[in-house]
Design a protein around this motif. Structure first.
Motif, PDB file in Angstrom:
ATOM      1  N   ARG A  92     116.862  42.757  35.183  1.00 32.01           N
ATOM      2  CA  ARG A  92     117.337  42.458  36.538  1.00 32.01           C
ATOM      3  C   ARG A  92     116.803  43.420  37.591  1.00 32.01           C
ATOM      4  NH1 ARG A  92     123.371  41.618  37.798  1.00 32.01           N
ATOM      5  NH2 ARG A  92     123.721  43.561  36.649  1.00 32.01           N
ATOM      6  N   GLY A  93     116.266  44.546  37.132  1.00 29.15           N
ATOM      7  CA  GLY A  93     115.824  45.563  38.068  1.00 29.15           C
ATOM      8  C   GLY A  93     116.863  46.663  38.192  1.00 29.15           C
ATOM      9  N   MET A  94     116.387  47.878  38.428  1.00 26.73           N
ATOM     10  CA  MET A  94     117.282  49.035  38.477  1.00 26.73           C
ATOM     11  C   MET A  94     118.283  48.939  39.620  1.00 26.73           C
ATOM     12  SD  MET A  94     116.240  53.059  38.552  1.00 26.73           S
ATOM     13  CE  MET A  94     117.502  54.351  38.459  1.00 26.73           C
ATOM     14  N   GLU A  95     117.828  48.470  40.778  1.00 27.33           N
ATOM     15  CA  GLU A  95     118.707  48.462  41.945  1.00 27.33           C
ATOM     16  C   GLU A  95     119.924  47.576  41.723  1.00 27.33           C
ATOM     17  OE1 GLU A  95     118.652  47.830  46.781  1.00 27.33           O
ATOM     18  OE2 GLU A  95     116.783  47.685  45.640  1.00 27.33           O
ATOM     19  N   GLU A  96     119.711  46.355  41.310  1.00 26.95           N
ATOM     20  CA  GLU A  96     120.827  45.436  41.111  1.00 26.95           C
ATOM     21  C   GLU A  96     121.743  45.912  39.992  1.00 26.95           C
ATOM     22  OE1 GLU A  96     121.633  40.697  40.071  1.00 26.95           O
ATOM     23  OE2 GLU A  96     119.598  41.411  40.526  1.00 26.95           O
ATOM     24  N   THR A  97     121.141  46.393  38.903  1.00 25.97           N
ATOM     25  CA  THR A  97     121.938  46.812  37.753  1.00 25.97           C
ATOM     26  C   THR A  97     122.795  48.030  38.059  1.00 25.97           C
ATOM     27  OG1 THR A  97     120.317  45.939  36.187  1.00 25.97           O
ATOM     28  CG2 THR A  97     121.827  47.623  35.370  1.00 25.97           C
ATOM     29  N   ILE A  98     122.218  49.060  38.639  1.00 28.14           N
ATOM     30  CA  ILE A  98     122.964  50.289  38.906  1.00 28.14           C
ATOM     31  C   ILE A  98     124.059  50.047  39.942  1.00 28.14           C
ATOM     32  CG2 ILE A  98     122.822  52.632  39.838  1.00 28.14           C
ATOM     33  CD1 ILE A  98     121.737  52.424  37.034  1.00 28.14           C
ATOM     34  N   ARG A  99     123.777  49.231  40.956  1.00 27.37           N
ATOM     35  CA  ARG A  99     124.813  48.938  41.950  1.00 27.37           C
ATOM     36  C   ARG A  99     126.018  48.257  41.305  1.00 27.37           C
ATOM     37  NH1 ARG A  99     123.607  49.842  47.183  1.00 27.37           N
ATOM     38  NH2 ARG A  99     121.403  50.161  47.698  1.00 27.37           N
ATOM     39  N   ALA A 100     125.756  47.317  40.413  1.00 25.53           N
ATOM     40  CA  ALA A 100     126.857  46.619  39.753  1.00 25.53           C
ATOM     41  C   ALA A 100     127.561  47.521  38.751  1.00 25.53           C
ATOM     42  CB  ALA A 100     126.324  45.367  39.057  1.00 25.53           C
ATOM     43  N   PHE A 101     126.798  48.331  38.050  1.00 23.16           N
ATOM     44  CA  PHE A 101     127.325  49.164  36.965  1.00 23.16           C
ATOM     45  C   PHE A 101     128.142  50.341  37.494  1.00 23.16           C
ATOM     46  CE2 PHE A 101     126.828  52.503  33.689  1.00 23.16           C
ATOM     47  CZ  PHE A 101     127.281  51.825  32.571  1.00 23.16           C
ATOM     48  N   LEU A 102     127.671  50.963  38.570  1.00 22.82           N
ATOM     49  CA  LEU A 102     128.286  52.199  39.052  1.00 22.82           C
ATOM     50  C   LEU A 102     129.047  52.049  40.370  1.00 22.82           C
ATOM     51  CD1 LEU A 102     125.894  55.242  38.483  1.00 22.82           C
ATOM     52  CD2 LEU A 102     128.060  54.735  37.365  1.00 22.82           C
ATOM     53  N   GLY A 103     129.003  50.873  40.967  1.00 21.75           N
ATOM     54  CA  GLY A 103     129.602  50.719  42.288  1.00 21.75           C
ATOM     55  C   GLY A 103     131.036  51.218  42.371  1.00 21.75           C
ATOM     56  N   GLU A 104     131.920  50.696  41.532  1.00 25.30           N
ATOM     57  CA  GLU A 104     133.324  51.082  41.597  1.00 25.30           C
ATOM     58  C   GLU A 104     133.568  52.494  41.075  1.00 25.30           C
ATOM     59  OE1 GLU A 104     135.886  48.162  39.935  1.00 25.30           O
ATOM     60  OE2 GLU A 104     135.229  46.565  41.305  1.00 25.30           O
ATOM     61  N   PRO A 105     133.019  52.880  39.909  1.00 28.18           N
ATOM     62  CA  PRO A 105     133.224  54.267  39.449  1.00 28.18           C
ATOM     63  C   PRO A 105     132.719  55.306  40.450  1.00 28.18           C
ATOM     64  CG  PRO A 105     132.404  52.916  37.655  1.00 28.18           C
ATOM     65  CD  PRO A 105     132.308  52.087  38.893  1.00 28.18           C
ATOM     66  N   PHE A 106     131.559  55.045  41.055  1.00 24.13           N
ATOM     67  CA  PHE A 106     131.010  55.990  42.019  1.00 24.13           C
ATOM     68  C   PHE A 106     131.883  56.055  43.274  1.00 24.13           C
ATOM     69  CE2 PHE A 106     128.053  56.806  45.643  1.00 24.13           C
ATOM     70  CZ  PHE A 106     127.799  58.141  45.351  1.00 24.13           C
ATOM     71  N   GLY A 107     132.423  54.916  43.678  1.00 27.36           N
ATOM     72  CA  GLY A 107     133.325  54.908  44.827  1.00 27.36           C
ATOM     73  C   GLY A 107     134.546  55.760  44.575  1.00 27.36           C
ATOM     74  N   ARG A 108     135.111  55.670  43.362  1.00 30.01           N
ATOM     75  CA  ARG A 108     136.279  56.489  43.047  1.00 30.01           C
ATOM     76  C   ARG A 108     135.891  57.960  42.942  1.00 30.01           C
ATOM     77  NH1 ARG A 108     137.935  51.562  40.654  1.00 30.01           N
ATOM     78  NH2 ARG A 108     136.648  51.834  38.793  1.00 30.01           N
ATOM     79  N   TRP A 109     134.709  58.235  42.394  1.00 28.94           N
ATOM     80  CA  TRP A 109     134.205  59.615  42.342  1.00 28.94           C
ATOM     81  C   TRP A 109     134.161  60.211  43.756  1.00 28.94           C
ATOM     82  CZ3 TRP A 109     132.233  63.393  39.000  1.00 28.94           C
ATOM     83  CH2 TRP A 109     131.415  64.356  39.577  1.00 28.94           C
TER      84      TRP A 109
END
Length: 215
Positions: free
Chosen positions: A30-47
């Protein structure tokens, strides 16, 4: 009755390895951008929320300071698989959101090779090192270090390397003598950990950020 995983239960290597393999394959497809945004979006927001102000009403592992088990799993796997994630989390601790907004940090994590992203991150790190007025936000640094230690407590040794390296850098930047201990522990687990090696070299040569008056 369905068995529930205790939030304080250490995460086994098999679970982390499987998720890491999925992350790598999804980045390829899917590409790094789409994958990382979906994978880390919520955890990173809480961080980021906790670095700014400890969130209330968030259930997480005992002592995990707002990060749930699933947050820890995602962040630890991403740290091990992508150096851009490590660098962005490091900057999020030492620079503060006024100088490194979460939108930019997410852009860097997902596209670290873009010239604008790499140049901006380098400038932020250089400023924190060279600017005598760039003093540590002790509360923010303590929160970041605490969350990294909480991750370490939950994951196998292989996944402790990058959190230890980040901790060593933050402690070095704060002028804390424990920086060397954390860097050496990271190198004991992985002798190729470049960030830990940099911290060891800096401490050995008595090099510190400008605010410490060491050169």
């Amino acid at each position: 009755m369905m068995n529930m995983i205790d939030e304080t239960t250490p995460i086994p290597a098999t679970e982390m390895d499987q998720l890491g393999e999925w992350l790598t394959e999804d980045c390829k497809s899917r590409g790094m951008e789409e994958t990382i945004r979906a994978f880390l979006g919520e955890p990173f927001g809480r961080w980021m929320d906790f670095l700014a102000d400890s969130p209330s009403g968030v259930d997480g592992p005992e002592g995990a300071r707002g990060l749930s088990r699933s947050d820890i799993l995602a962040i630890a796997v991403a740290l091990e698989r992508a150096m851009s994630v490590r660098d962005a989390l490091l900057v999020s601790i030492v620079a503060g959101e006024d100088r490194s907004p979460r939108g930019f940090l997410m852009d860097f994590m997902t596209n670290p090779m873009h010239p604008d992203n790499s140049r901006r991150l380098e400038e932020i790190l250089k400023d924190s090192f060279r600017n005598v007025s760039a003093t540590p936000d002790d509360a923010r640094c303590d929160s970041g270090v605490t969350m990294m230690f909480d991750i370490i407590e939950m994951v196998p040794e292989r996944y402790q390397v990058q959190p230890l390296a980040v901790i060593s850098y933050v402690l070095w930047w704060m002028g804390d003598e424990r920086a060397m201990l954390c860097a050496l522990r990271a190198l004991a687990l992985d002798e190729d950990c470049s960030l830990a090696a940099i911290v060891c070299s800096a401490v050995h040569r008595h090099i510190g950020p400008a605010w410490t008056s060491e050169t």
